[in-house]
Design a protein around this motif. Sequence first.
Motif, short mmCIF file in Angstrom:
data_model
loop_
_atom_site.label_atom_id
_atom_site.label_comp_id
_atom_site.label_asym_id
_atom_site.label_seq_id
_atom_site.Cartn_x
_atom_site.Cartn_y
_atom_site.Cartn_z
N ASP A 94 -23.42 -1.38 -78.97
CA ASP A 94 -23.59 -0.56 -80.26
C ASP A 94 -24.77 -0.38 -80.74
OD1 ASP A 94 -22.04 1.64 -81.89
OD2 ASP A 94 -22.54 0.34 -83.34
N ILE A 95 -25.30 -1.35 -81.18
CA ILE A 95 -26.83 -1.39 -81.97
C ILE A 95 -27.82 -0.86 -80.89
CG2 ILE A 95 -28.48 -2.68 -83.04
CD1 ILE A 95 -26.18 -4.56 -84.00
N LEU A 96 -27.79 -1.29 -79.48
CA LEU A 96 -28.81 -1.15 -78.76
C LEU A 96 -28.64 0.45 -78.38
CD1 LEU A 96 -31.03 -2.29 -77.10
CD2 LEU A 96 -29.45 -2.81 -75.31
N GLY A 97 -27.51 0.94 -78.19
CA GLY A 97 -27.28 2.26 -78.09
C GLY A 97 -28.09 3.30 -79.15
N PHE A 148 -28.37 0.18 -68.86
CA PHE A 148 -29.65 0.63 -69.41
C PHE A 148 -30.85 0.52 -68.50
CE2 PHE A 148 -27.37 -0.86 -72.93
CZ PHE A 148 -27.45 0.17 -74.06
N ASP A 149 -31.68 1.54 -68.46
CA ASP A 149 -32.69 1.72 -67.81
C ASP A 149 -33.98 1.16 -68.58
OD1 ASP A 149 -31.97 2.82 -65.37
OD2 ASP A 149 -32.12 4.90 -66.37
N ARG A 150 -34.66 0.01 -68.16
CA ARG A 150 -35.81 -0.66 -68.95
C ARG A 150 -37.19 0.28 -68.76
NH1 ARG A 150 -31.01 -3.28 -68.03
NH2 ARG A 150 -31.18 -5.20 -68.81
N LEU A 163 -23.37 5.16 -66.49
CA LEU A 163 -22.23 3.87 -66.91
C LEU A 163 -22.75 3.49 -68.22
CD1 LEU A 163 -22.14 2.02 -63.31
CD2 LEU A 163 -20.33 3.91 -64.36
N GLY A 164 -23.62 3.33 -68.65
CA GLY A 164 -24.12 2.66 -70.00
C GLY A 164 -23.56 3.48 -71.08
N LEU A 165 -23.70 4.97 -70.87
CA LEU A 165 -23.19 5.94 -72.04
C LEU A 165 -21.69 5.87 -72.20
CD1 LEU A 165 -24.93 9.25 -71.08
CD2 LEU A 165 -25.33 7.66 -73.26
N VAL A 166 -20.88 5.37 -70.90
CA VAL A 166 -19.55 5.24 -71.04
C VAL A 166 -19.31 3.88 -72.02
CG1 VAL A 166 -17.35 4.84 -69.81
CG2 VAL A 166 -18.90 6.52 -68.82
N ALA A 167 -19.89 2.81 -71.56
CA ALA A 167 -19.75 1.68 -72.11
C ALA A 167 -19.97 1.69 -73.68
CB ALA A 167 -20.74 0.78 -71.51
#
Length: 324
Positions: free
Chosen positions: A25-28, A63-65, A75-79
């Motif tokens: 959540d914070i990383l998003g 996440f793409d670095r 998939l990250g957006l879903v998570a």
Amino acid sequence: MHESSAISLASVCSKLRFKHLQLLDILGRTRNLRMAAEQMHMTQPAATKILGDIESMFGAELFDRLPREMRPTDLGLVALRYAGASLSDLGRFVSEFNTLREGGHGHLTVGAISASAAQLLIAAVKELRQRRPLVIIKILEQSSDQLAAWLEEKKIDIMLGRLTEPRHRTLFDFETLSDEEVWVIAGRSHPLLNTARLELAELGAWPWILYPPATAIRQLFEESFADENVEAPAGMVETPSIFSTLELLQATDMLSLQPRAAVEKYVEKGMLGRIPVSIRRNMSSYGIVTRKGDVPSQLMQDFMLVLRSVAGRLREAAAGGHRG
């Protein structure tokens, strides 16, 4: 990092932790691993390891670095969506638990369309507080499309409004409470108030205060003019605020299409006037909107019962007024 086998619910339940969801959540929100680590009071290498554990658990990069940010993958957006909703649920649980433990009666966050549901919501809140004097009620006013987004994200518990997109019917349960009659309103000194009868087409030359294009009442406005084979006038002012509209109507010679429930008391008190023109359409019904599959708390069940009761009384009063 993709694996061919699908993840299982049992595997996720045994490995996923709220710390994982908090980091996601914070990383998003920050898109920065160092900032996320600081907010979680841990070192960046520790945050890096937790993110790696999460991605290994799901068998996918979330996440793409990139050089300047951590950008979520599809998939990250879903998570991230799940992480945010789960933490919101947890926050409500902690708050409700503490409130009840300390002798309170729970809390409820209600989203409501500002104009149409105003009369119903005020009466329902008053009645609920008579039954539960210590209940905490938070009310957020917005358009139906924004409220639906908040309901989906679990930022509100229940919504009074309309379903504005086809996909909403797969996400939410909808229970009709009321149709909505609309009036053309003006300031109490408007020259058109002295006219015995008007047609809607005659109002096209006057300046209007309009709701934003995505709203049900704006769509009704445009459809009503189309029924008369007249192009709808462009609004001189666009605002979702009923309070700004009321102030402008009293200070100018503008017109506005408003729900009867929102403005009737101002007309009765002589603060505004109703233009004598017939609007043949009503707005689509508004009602109670809840998330499909959710089990409502006892407080929410009580509130829904009150809403149904108040809506029934308002319908009876309106029908009696029409007969009179």
